[in-house]
Motif scaffolding. Structure first.
Motif, PDB file in Angstrom:
ATOM      1  N   ARG A   1      -4.039  -1.179   5.476  1.00  0.00           N
ATOM      2  CA  ARG A   1      -4.334   0.011   4.674  1.00  0.00           C
ATOM      3  C   ARG A   1      -4.276   1.274   5.532  1.00  0.00           C
ATOM      4  O   ARG A   1      -3.786   2.322   5.085  1.00  0.00           O
ATOM      5  CB  ARG A   1      -5.702  -0.138   4.009  1.00  0.00           C
ATOM      6  CG  ARG A   1      -5.726  -1.168   2.885  1.00  0.00           C
ATOM      7  CD  ARG A   1      -7.126  -1.371   2.339  1.00  0.00           C
ATOM      8  NE  ARG A   1      -7.142  -2.348   1.254  1.00  0.00           N
ATOM      9  CZ  ARG A   1      -7.063  -2.058  -0.037  1.00  0.00           C
ATOM     10  NH1 ARG A   1      -6.963  -0.795  -0.418  1.00  0.00           N
ATOM     11  NH2 ARG A   1      -7.080  -3.001  -0.956  1.00  0.00           N
TER      12      ARG A   1
ATOM     13  N   PHE B   1      -1.460   4.286   4.839  1.00  0.00           N
ATOM     14  CA  PHE B   1      -1.931   5.647   4.590  1.00  0.00           C
ATOM     15  C   PHE B   1      -1.370   6.602   5.638  1.00  0.00           C
ATOM     16  O   PHE B   1      -0.989   7.738   5.324  1.00  0.00           O
ATOM     17  CB  PHE B   1      -3.459   5.651   4.620  1.00  0.00           C
ATOM     18  CG  PHE B   1      -4.087   6.973   4.303  1.00  0.00           C
ATOM     19  CD1 PHE B   1      -3.919   7.581   3.073  1.00  0.00           C
ATOM     20  CD2 PHE B   1      -4.864   7.628   5.249  1.00  0.00           C
ATOM     21  CE1 PHE B   1      -4.505   8.807   2.783  1.00  0.00           C
ATOM     22  CE2 PHE B   1      -5.449   8.841   4.972  1.00  0.00           C
ATOM     23  CZ  PHE B   1      -5.266   9.429   3.737  1.00  0.00           C
TER      24      PHE B   1
ATOM     25  N   GLU C   1       0.824  -1.207   0.000  1.00  0.00           N
ATOM     26  CA  GLU C   1       0.000   0.000   0.000  1.00  0.00           C
ATOM     27  C   GLU C   1       0.859   1.259   0.000  1.00  0.00           C
ATOM     28  O   GLU C   1       0.530   2.253  -0.656  1.00  0.00           O
ATOM     29  CB  GLU C   1      -0.935  -0.005   1.213  1.00  0.00           C
ATOM     30  CG  GLU C   1      -2.115  -0.941   1.089  1.00  0.00           C
ATOM     31  CD  GLU C   1      -3.033  -0.541  -0.045  1.00  0.00           C
ATOM     32  OE1 GLU C   1      -3.432   0.627  -0.113  1.00  0.00           O
ATOM     33  OE2 GLU C   1      -3.329  -1.411  -0.884  1.00  0.00           O
ATOM     34  N   CYS C   2       1.971   1.245   0.722  1.00  0.00           N
ATOM     35  CA  CYS C   2       2.870   2.406   0.710  1.00  0.00           C
ATOM     36  C   CYS C   2       3.397   2.657  -0.695  1.00  0.00           C
ATOM     37  O   CYS C   2       3.490   3.811  -1.144  1.00  0.00           O
ATOM     38  CB  CYS C   2       4.036   2.176   1.678  1.00  0.00           C
ATOM     39  SG  CYS C   2       3.626   2.370   3.419  1.00  0.00           S
TER      40      CYS C   2
ATOM     41  N   TRP D   1       0.568   4.215  -2.813  1.00  0.00           N
ATOM     42  CA  TRP D   1       0.335   5.629  -2.506  1.00  0.00           C
ATOM     43  C   TRP D   1       1.456   6.495  -3.060  1.00  0.00           C
ATOM     44  O   TRP D   1       1.249   7.667  -3.360  1.00  0.00           O
ATOM     45  CB  TRP D   1       0.209   5.836  -1.000  1.00  0.00           C
ATOM     46  CG  TRP D   1      -1.142   5.485  -0.465  1.00  0.00           C
ATOM     47  CD1 TRP D   1      -1.490   4.377   0.226  1.00  0.00           C
ATOM     48  CD2 TRP D   1      -2.341   6.257  -0.596  1.00  0.00           C
ATOM     49  NE1 TRP D   1      -2.832   4.395   0.528  1.00  0.00           N
ATOM     50  CE2 TRP D   1      -3.376   5.540   0.039  1.00  0.00           C
ATOM     51  CE3 TRP D   1      -2.635   7.475  -1.197  1.00  0.00           C
ATOM     52  CZ2 TRP D   1      -4.690   6.006   0.089  1.00  0.00           C
ATOM     53  CZ3 TRP D   1      -3.932   7.948  -1.147  1.00  0.00           C
ATOM     54  CH2 TRP D   1      -4.945   7.215  -0.506  1.00  0.00           C
ATOM     55  N   TRP D   2       2.641   5.929  -3.193  1.00  0.00           N
ATOM     56  CA  TRP D   2       3.770   6.707  -3.697  1.00  0.00           C
ATOM     57  C   TRP D   2       3.783   6.774  -5.213  1.00  0.00           C
ATOM     58  O   TRP D   2       4.252   7.751  -5.788  1.00  0.00           O
ATOM     59  CB  TRP D   2       5.064   6.088  -3.186  1.00  0.00           C
ATOM     60  CG  TRP D   2       6.294   6.867  -3.516  1.00  0.00           C
ATOM     61  CD1 TRP D   2       7.274   6.550  -4.402  1.00  0.00           C
ATOM     62  CD2 TRP D   2       6.685   8.125  -2.947  1.00  0.00           C
ATOM     63  NE1 TRP D   2       8.248   7.507  -4.428  1.00  0.00           N
ATOM     64  CE2 TRP D   2       7.913   8.492  -3.535  1.00  0.00           C
ATOM     65  CE3 TRP D   2       6.125   8.973  -2.001  1.00  0.00           C
ATOM     66  CZ2 TRP D   2       8.583   9.666  -3.210  1.00  0.00           C
ATOM     67  CZ3 TRP D   2       6.796  10.144  -1.681  1.00  0.00           C
ATOM     68  CH2 TRP D   2       7.997  10.483  -2.277  1.00  0.00           C
TER      69      TRP D   2
ATOM     70  N   GLN E   1     -11.436   3.506  -0.527  1.00  0.00           N
ATOM     71  CA  GLN E   1     -10.069   3.021  -0.687  1.00  0.00           C
ATOM     72  C   GLN E   1      -9.980   1.803  -1.605  1.00  0.00           C
ATOM     73  O   GLN E   1      -8.979   1.619  -2.311  1.00  0.00           O
ATOM     74  CB  GLN E   1      -9.478   2.688   0.679  1.00  0.00           C
ATOM     75  CG  GLN E   1     -10.278   1.704   1.511  1.00  0.00           C
ATOM     76  CD  GLN E   1      -9.707   1.553   2.908  1.00  0.00           C
ATOM     77  OE1 GLN E   1      -8.503   1.451   3.093  1.00  0.00           O
ATOM     78  NE2 GLN E   1     -10.583   1.545   3.923  1.00  0.00           N
TER      79      GLN E   1
ATOM     80  N   ARG F   1      -3.802   8.358  -6.365  1.00  0.00           N
ATOM     81  CA  ARG F   1      -3.597   8.459  -4.920  1.00  0.00           C
ATOM     82  C   ARG F   1      -2.736   9.661  -4.570  1.00  0.00           C
ATOM     83  O   ARG F   1      -2.966  10.328  -3.554  1.00  0.00           O
ATOM     84  CB  ARG F   1      -2.956   7.165  -4.405  1.00  0.00           C
ATOM     85  CG  ARG F   1      -3.767   5.921  -4.705  1.00  0.00           C
ATOM     86  CD  ARG F   1      -3.274   4.758  -3.876  1.00  0.00           C
ATOM     87  NE  ARG F   1      -3.854   3.493  -4.312  1.00  0.00           N
ATOM     88  CZ  ARG F   1      -4.048   2.446  -3.534  1.00  0.00           C
ATOM     89  NH1 ARG F   1      -3.709   2.512  -2.267  1.00  0.00           N
ATOM     90  NH2 ARG F   1      -4.559   1.337  -4.008  1.00  0.00           N
ATOM     91  N   ARG F   2      -1.730   9.928  -5.392  1.00  0.00           N
ATOM     92  CA  ARG F   2      -0.904  11.110  -5.133  1.00  0.00           C
ATOM     93  C   ARG F   2      -1.735  12.382  -5.174  1.00  0.00           C
ATOM     94  O   ARG F   2      -1.497  13.314  -4.399  1.00  0.00           O
ATOM     95  CB  ARG F   2       0.223  11.195  -6.171  1.00  0.00           C
ATOM     96  CG  ARG F   2       1.286  10.126  -6.038  1.00  0.00           C
ATOM     97  CD  ARG F   2       2.576  10.554  -6.712  1.00  0.00           C
ATOM     98  NE  ARG F   2       2.391  10.852  -8.112  1.00  0.00           N
ATOM     99  CZ  ARG F   2       2.665  10.006  -9.098  1.00  0.00           C
ATOM    100  NH1 ARG F   2       3.089   8.790  -8.819  1.00  0.00           N
ATOM    101  NH2 ARG F   2       2.507  10.359 -10.354  1.00  0.00           N
TER     102      ARG F   2
ATOM    103  N   TYR G   1       2.148   8.373   5.315  1.00  0.00           N
ATOM    104  CA  TYR G   1       2.254   9.630   4.569  1.00  0.00           C
ATOM    105  C   TYR G   1       1.480  10.768   5.231  1.00  0.00           C
ATOM    106  O   TYR G   1       1.905  11.924   5.170  1.00  0.00           O
ATOM    107  CB  TYR G   1       1.718   9.434   3.142  1.00  0.00           C
ATOM    108  CG  TYR G   1       2.531   8.470   2.329  1.00  0.00           C
ATOM    109  CD1 TYR G   1       3.717   8.867   1.723  1.00  0.00           C
ATOM    110  CD2 TYR G   1       2.130   7.156   2.174  1.00  0.00           C
ATOM    111  CE1 TYR G   1       4.468   7.981   0.973  1.00  0.00           C
ATOM    112  CE2 TYR G   1       2.873   6.258   1.420  1.00  0.00           C
ATOM    113  CZ  TYR G   1       4.044   6.674   0.830  1.00  0.00           C
ATOM    114  OH  TYR G   1       4.794   5.798   0.091  1.00  0.00           O
TER     115      TYR G   1
ATOM    116  N   LEU H   1      -3.238  12.876  -1.852  1.00  0.00           N
ATOM    117  CA  LEU H   1      -2.270  13.353  -0.866  1.00  0.00           C
ATOM    118  C   LEU H   1      -2.022  14.849  -1.017  1.00  0.00           C
ATOM    119  O   LEU H   1      -1.875  15.579  -0.024  1.00  0.00           O
ATOM    120  CB  LEU H   1      -0.958  12.579  -1.009  1.00  0.00           C
ATOM    121  CG  LEU H   1      -1.006  11.091  -0.644  1.00  0.00           C
ATOM    122  CD1 LEU H   1       0.351  10.446  -0.889  1.00  0.00           C
ATOM    123  CD2 LEU H   1      -1.430  10.898   0.808  1.00  0.00           C
TER     124      LEU H   1
END
Length: 589
Positions: free
Chosen positions: A443, A447, A347-348, A351-352, A418, A357-358, A450, A361
């Motif tokens: 999850r 999340f 998941e990390c 998100w990266w 999500q 997803r970015r 970050y 963020l």
């Protein structure tokens, strides 16, 4: 040329914009088939759109009804300019854009760039926001007709249509270009910093603007409105007022300015659209080494969009230590080498790397600074020439707690859908039998890797701006408690109310009806989180100075307990309805 049986073959008809419109309507109809909740969401969106349309109509028609030509010019210039800005910025921050017709679907078809852009542009006009904007700006037609007669009303109608085309073109060009830029990590990081800095300035700027408006000379504002009327932001909306005031010569010039701007925006969109389609069609290279396939060059999406390494999701349920170790980015090297650690690492990485997803963020970074500055920028006062004073509310521990509640709930609400980020790739978790509680805890943890640093930065910045370092404990406690409660609420919402996202490289894209679904689910999650966070605000009001020391440990315990309890209860629901969830988040072709 003949076809089967010696009959003349029918020549292929050239593709035009009406084909895209018909295709969009058909896709929308198919998406609604057998989906009662989608129909309900769409109807709700239409009702909300009509409400906003009616409000805008009467606001823009009011100067004409009151026979005030000065206010009519300011309403047309400033109101139209704000509408264009809204179409530019709101899709980036909240609603997204309708991608019922995903441009990537047309990448392999023999369509020219001009045909594709004009077709998608025409299809974008068939939407609830476009209809609402057209109705709202119809108030300018009424105002122009009341002030200048039928000729002014006719010219205003032409300007309103041109303005709507400008809004849609600006929105699609901006979101497409921003989506393309977000594929670059350097651009993404720079955009995050710039947006956060801009958001930090919005609070003070709004206070200054409100004070300036109260002190303003209306004659000077009229001059500003005339200047705005000669820019693309105000040109299409003010042509009817120009006719009413006897400046008919300005109409062709302003319409030319609008047409050139629309043309430039469509050209810009065509360039970024082609780049996005190429990136979607060939976004990854597969390098074979030792009999295994390894993803290279970014996010190789499966279905709704897992990022690189998505094939290893099933291995998270029982992978050998060596394979699990390959999943761990450097940022989470501290995680356990087991199923939980592998899920957190996966998941990390998503998100990266995943642009959609970015984008979320970046939104958290923007809102996290914008809201507390707006609420707590106290102590500033301004006086008008007529003796009236404007003063921003003085901050207090209670007010700080309320602002932190808003930041915490707006951060956690990102997880309200999500599973929609995964799309059909979530099937790997279902097949692997990943327990629901483990899934949700992983999850939440990924999340938080970050989000929690961003929330810490928000707390420190706000404490420095207010000059109240003693309140850092109150801020941190309220943030942690609200964030944890929000994770619990969002866990339930994401399991029970998930919806699919379009398969596209545009992180701001929404399927038809999904924008309404997003707004409703966001509102539901925010309301639940706000209710769960009330004890923190009550404690700040009742415990006084003692709360300065108790807020952080109690807020941490409250938030962590709420998140774990939410994962425990929602995990059981996830185990029971995993197949239904997979069906809900799988994009329909």
């Amino acid at each position: 040329m003949t076809g089967p049986g010696g009959q003349p073959a029918e020549r292929a008809r050239p593709v035009s914009a009406r084909h895209f419109v018909r295709l969009k309507l058909r896709v929308m109809g198919n998406n609604f088939r057998g989906q009662g909740w989608r129909i309900a969401m769409f109807v709700g969106g239409m009702i909300a759109g009509l409400w906003f349309a009616a409000t805008g109509f009467f606001l823009l028609a009011a100067p004409g009804l009151a026979d005030e030509p000065t206010y009519a010019l300011m309403a047309a210039a400033f109101g139209g300019g704000l509408l264009v800005l809204g179409w530019l910025l709101l899709p980036l921050v909240f609603f997204g854009v309708d991608e019922t017709l995903d441009p990537a679907r047309f990448a392999l078809l023999p369509l020219s760039r001009r045909t594709l852009v004009t077709g998608l542009f025409a299809a974008a006009l068939v939407s609830v926001p476009a209809a609402a904007a057209l109705i709202a700006t119809g108030g300018l037609v009424l105002t122009s007709g009341l002030l200048g007669g039928a000729a002014a009303a006719l010219v205003a109608a032409v300007g309103v249509v041109a303005g709507l085309l400008l809004c849609v073109a600006a929105s699609r060009a901006m979101t497409s270009a921003f989506a393309t830029m977000l594929r670059s990590r350097r651009v993404r990081d720079l955009a995050a910093v710039l947006l956060a800095v801009l958001a930090a300035l919005l609070g003070p700027l709004q206070i200054v603007v409100v004070a300036a408006v109260q002190q303003a000379d209306w004659d000077r504002l009229t001059g500003v409105a005339r200047v705005v009327g000669w820019t693309p932001f105000g040109a299409p909306w003010t042509v009817g007022i120009d006719v009413a005031e006897g400046r008919a010569w300005a109409v062709p010039v302003k319409l030319l300015i609008t047409a050139l701007t629309i043309g430039a925006l469509l050209w810009w969109w065509s360039r970024s659209l082609e780049s996005a389609m190429v990136g979607a069609a060939g976004g990854g290279r597969i390098k074979v080494r030792g009999g295994g396939a390894k993803a290279r060059g970014g996010a190789a999406k499966t279905g709704g969009g897992a990022a690189a390494g998505g094939a290893a999701v099933g291995g998270a349920a029982g992978a050998v230590p060596g394979a699990v170790g390959q999943l761990f980015p450097k940022a989470v090297g501290w995680a356990r080498r087991d199923r939980f650690g592998a899920l957190v690492a996966r998941e990390c990485r998503y998100w990266w790397r995943d642009a959609r997803r970015r984008a979320n963020l970046i939104t958290i970074a923007v809102v996290g600074i914008f809201v507390p500055v707006m609420v707590n920028f106290g102590g500033a006062s301004f006086s008008t020439g007529e003796g009236m004073e404007f003063a921003a509310p003085d901050s207090s521990p209670v007010l700080v707690s309320i602002s932190m509640v808003f930041v915490g709930l707006l951060a956690s609400v990102t997880l309200a859908n999500q599973f929609g980020f995964d799309g059909s790739a979530y099937a790997a978790n279902v097949v692997a039998g990943v327990p629901g509680r483990l899934e949700l805890r992983a999850r939440m943890a990924a999340f938080s890797v970050y989000v929690l640093p961003m929330l810490a930065v928000v707390t420190v910045i706000l404490g420095m701006l207010l000059g109240r370092p003693a309140w850092l404990g109150v801020m941190a406690g309220s943030l942690l408690a609200t964030y944890g409660a929000g994770l619990a609420i969002s866990a339930f919402v994401s399991v029970l109310g998930a919806y699919s996202l379009p398969e596209t490289s545009n992180p701001f894209a929404m399927n038809s009806g999904a924008g309404v679904a997003k707004s409703f689910l966001t509102l539901l999650s925010m309301l639940g989180t706000a209710v769960a966070s009330v004890p923190m605000v009550v404690a700040a009001a009742l415990l006084g100075d003692a709360w300065l020391w108790l807020a952080t440990p109690l807020g941490l315990a409250y938030g962590l307990g709420a998140a774990l309890l939410g994962a425990y209860l929602a995990g059981d629901v996830l185990d029971r309805r995993a197949p239904e969830l997979l069906t809900a988040v799988t994009p329909r072709r």
